[in-house]
Design a protein around this motif. Structure first.
Motif, PDB file in Angstrom:
ATOM      1  N   ASN A   1     -31.854 -15.273 -10.453  1.00  0.00           N
ATOM      2  CA  ASN A   1     -30.513 -15.516 -10.946  1.00  0.00           C
ATOM      3  C   ASN A   1     -30.497 -16.999 -11.435  1.00  0.00           C
ATOM      4  OD1 ASN A   1     -27.475 -15.366 -10.949  1.00  0.00           O
ATOM      5  ND2 ASN A   1     -28.257 -15.591  -9.393  1.00  0.00           N
TER       6      ASN A   1
ATOM      7  N   ARG B   1     -23.011 -10.232  -3.630  1.00  0.00           N
ATOM      8  CA  ARG B   1     -24.300 -10.989  -4.431  1.00  0.00           C
ATOM      9  C   ARG B   1     -24.678 -11.087  -2.669  1.00  0.00           C
ATOM     10  NH1 ARG B   1     -25.233 -15.042  -7.836  1.00  0.00           N
ATOM     11  NH2 ARG B   1     -24.683 -13.207  -9.423  1.00  0.00           N
TER      12      ARG B   1
ATOM     13  N   TYR C   1     -25.511  -7.288  -1.535  1.00  0.00           N
ATOM     14  CA  TYR C   1     -27.064  -6.542  -3.021  1.00  0.00           C
ATOM     15  C   TYR C   1     -27.742  -6.901  -1.685  1.00  0.00           C
ATOM     16  CZ  TYR C   1     -29.012  -5.860  -6.926  1.00  0.00           C
ATOM     17  OH  TYR C   1     -30.244  -5.982  -8.269  1.00  0.00           O
TER      18      TYR C   1
END
Length: 122
Positions: free
Chosen positions: A84, A96, A99
């Motif tokens: 990323n 995120r 996640y």
């Protein structure tokens, strides 16, 4: 040295599966599915990769499933974090973190299942 080799191979398997899945999902996104469906399929695919690789690693491990799952999960998250940062340079968001926590939890579950499915030596 064995530890570096073991986690290097695990990281390599993860990267290979990740790249193959990314290419396939890119093709599907371009020709068949909308972006939302492709993101959902990609998330499910990534969860399956994490669970399967943690399961396989835990079957060969002598430590507890939670510890093995945490090690594997942090390795996978680190790889995704580096990808990323290098490729997308997008800012870090709270979503995120959620996640990554879901992926970490999936890694722990896969490792626990792997430890519990070891063949018994009589």
């Amino acid at each position: 040295m064995d530890t570096i080799k073991k986690y290097g191979l695990l990281g390599g398997k993860f990267l290979l599966c990740f790249l193959i899945g990314s290419i396939i999902l890119s093709i599907f996104n371009y020709f068949l599915f909308s972006s939302k469906i492709s993101h959902t399929i990609g998330f499910i695919y990534l969860l399956l990769i994490v669970i399967i690789l943690s399961f396989q690693t835990a079957k060969k491990s002598d430590s507890r499933g939670i510890i093995t799952g945490l090690k594997n999960g942090f390795l996978f998250i680190f790889i995704l974090f580096l990808i990323n940062i290098i490729l997308y340079q997008s800012p870090f968001k709270f979503l995120r973190i959620v996640y990554y926590l879901i992926l970490l939890f999936a890694s722990i579950l896969g490792a626990i299942a792997g430890v519990n499915n070891k063949p018994k030596n009589n």
